[in-house]
Design an enzyme around this catalytic site. Structure first.
Site, mmCIF file in Angstrom:
data_model
loop_
_atom_site.group_PDB
_atom_site.id
_atom_site.type_symbol
_atom_site.label_atom_id
_atom_site.label_comp_id
_atom_site.label_asym_id
_atom_site.label_seq_id
_atom_site.Cartn_x
_atom_site.Cartn_y
_atom_site.Cartn_z
ATOM 1 N N ASP A 6 19.866 11.277 51.963
ATOM 2 C CA ASP A 6 20.811 10.194 51.648
ATOM 3 C C ASP A 6 21.530 9.822 52.945
ATOM 4 O O ASP A 6 22.089 10.679 53.624
ATOM 5 C CB ASP A 6 21.802 10.693 50.594
ATOM 6 N N GLU A 101 18.305 6.284 49.886
ATOM 7 C CA GLU A 101 18.127 7.603 49.307
ATOM 8 C C GLU A 101 16.685 7.791 48.814
ATOM 9 O O GLU A 101 16.111 6.871 48.253
ATOM 10 C CB GLU A 101 19.092 7.643 48.124
#
Ligand code: DCP
Ligand code: MG
Length: 385
Positions: A6, A101
């Site tokens: 992320d 992500e």
């Protein structure tokens, strides 16, 4: 092992990258009118309590010296694509779950890239070199733990949960951090004496099922460190469908929509089996003269709900002005995304709850059918008259 990556303060970090004068400053990306909300804030601004989804006027009060920047989605998409290309060099199984992500299944990559921690370091290094942005990575034996791990040492974090550390990690994991546990569920769990996920292990499946429905079973699995959700790369062109030749050719809406409802349930079950949601529904009609027609519609958010699929299919059928009788009707879903893909909420709050409600009904029906047989339960509209 599963790896979750992320990017740190993604939109704000891109702005700081492209505008060096913003580096080290409080940067807030979002709708710039006072009625807008914060998309994200640089870590500098987070020290003043600014968070994603906070109204802009409140962010202005908490951080008056911040620089407010309108979002540039095309640029963020471009950087996102570059990042995903790098990730695919490390594993063929990459599932992007949002713009910044992704999950990677590391199975079979060790010979090429070394131990998971080495691979995580290499990924962070390659991304930094290519797009000049920092990321946070979590590695764990399953998806749910990998996602939590990537958040542990943000920004620029790297956290590995080895198989023999899973139990201890779960014992110390606050229950509110578990995905799916909202404030209400959290309060209910705390009332039962559960503050950490590990505490779930002392409850019987039956008690959890009674208190939380099928989510109770999911919680129990998670507490035991089990998350069967696979990493599912986006596969364009794949589809799930169901069709049937009618007993006799017909133009009757009631008969046709009845077919569609049964098919929507089959399609939704197929999507759950594949672990994906669909963004496109298509309708297939074979007319009395054997002419074949297909109609499709694409929508957001992606769905796994039989009810949503059914509604789109009925709409497609209604839009097709039925002149000839129909001899075969079919329904399918395609345009898959991973089932964990976060749902972008409507800006002006179109209600999404009933849809989630139906997904729950679908899952419950499926659980009952798998235990007691296909025929024990069905929707009222599909029951024999
Ligand atoms: N985003 C948004 N609205 C939200 C949450 C996020 O528009 N409510 C956008 C802006 C973020 C991007 O999505 O930059 C990625 O979301 P993240 O939740 O990963 O947040 P950040 O990357 O900004 O910060 P973090 O370092 O916590 O990951
Ligand atoms: Mg992020």
């Amino acid at each position: 092992m599963i790896l979750h990556i992320d990017m740190d303060a993604f939109y704000a970090a891109v702005e700081q990258l492209d505008h060096p004068q913003l580096r080290g400053k409080c940067v807030i990306v979002g709708g710039t009118s006072n009625r807008g909300v914060v998309a994200t804030a640089s870590y500098e601004a987070r020290r003043f309590g600014v968070r994603s989804a906070m109204p802009i006027f409140q962010a202005r009060q908490q951080c008056p010296h911040a620089v407010f920047v309108p979002p540039r989605m095309d640029r963020y998409q471009e950087v996102s694509r570059q990042i995903m290309v790098i990730l695919r060099e490390f594993s063929p199984l990459v599932e992007p779950v949002s713009i910044d992500e992704a999950f990677l299944d590391l199975a079979g990559t060790e010979r090429l890239h070394g131990a998971p921690v080495e691979m995580a370091r290499a990924i962070k290094r390659e991304i930094l070199a290519a797009v000049h942005l920092t990321s946070s990575v979590g590695v764990a034996p399953n998806r749910f733990l990998a996602k939590i791990a990537s958040d542990v040492n943000k920004p620029d974090g790297l956290t590995v949960i080895a198989a023999d550390q899973v139990e201890a990690f779960i014992d110390r994991l606050p229950i509110g951090k578990v995905s799916g546990v909202g404030p209400k569920t959290q309060a209910k769990l705390e009332a039962m004496g559960v503050r950490y996920l590990g505490a779930i292990r002392k409850f019987e499946a039956q008690a959890l099922l009674a208190a939380f429905g099928t989510y109770g079973i999911r919680l129990q699995e998670l507490a035991h460190g089990i998350d069967p959700t696979p990493v599912t790369p986006f596969v364009p062109g794949k589809s799930v469908s169901s069709e049937c030749t009618l007993d006799e050719d017909t133009r009757e809406m009631a008969a046709l929509t009845r077919c569609l409802l049964a098919q929507a349930e089959e399609v939704a079950a197929g999507l759950r089996k594949e672990g994906v949601k669909a963004r496109t529904v298509f309708l297939k009609l074979k007319l009395a003269d054997f002419k074949l027609l297909t109609r499709r519609t694409t929508f957001a958010p992606a769905t796994q709900s039989s009810q949503v699929i059914y509604h789109h299919a009925v709409k497609l059928l209604e839009d097709h002005r039925i002149v000839q009788k129909i001899r075969l009707i079919g329904l399918g879903a395609t345009g898959f995304v991973g089932a964990e893909t976060p749902v972008q909420q409507e800006l002006f709050g179109r209600e999404t709850k009933p849809r989630e409600g139906w997904e729950k009904v679908d899952r419950t029906l499926e659980t009952i059918k798998s235990r007691f047989g296909e025929d024990v339960i069905k929707r009222g509209t599909l029951a024999e008259e």
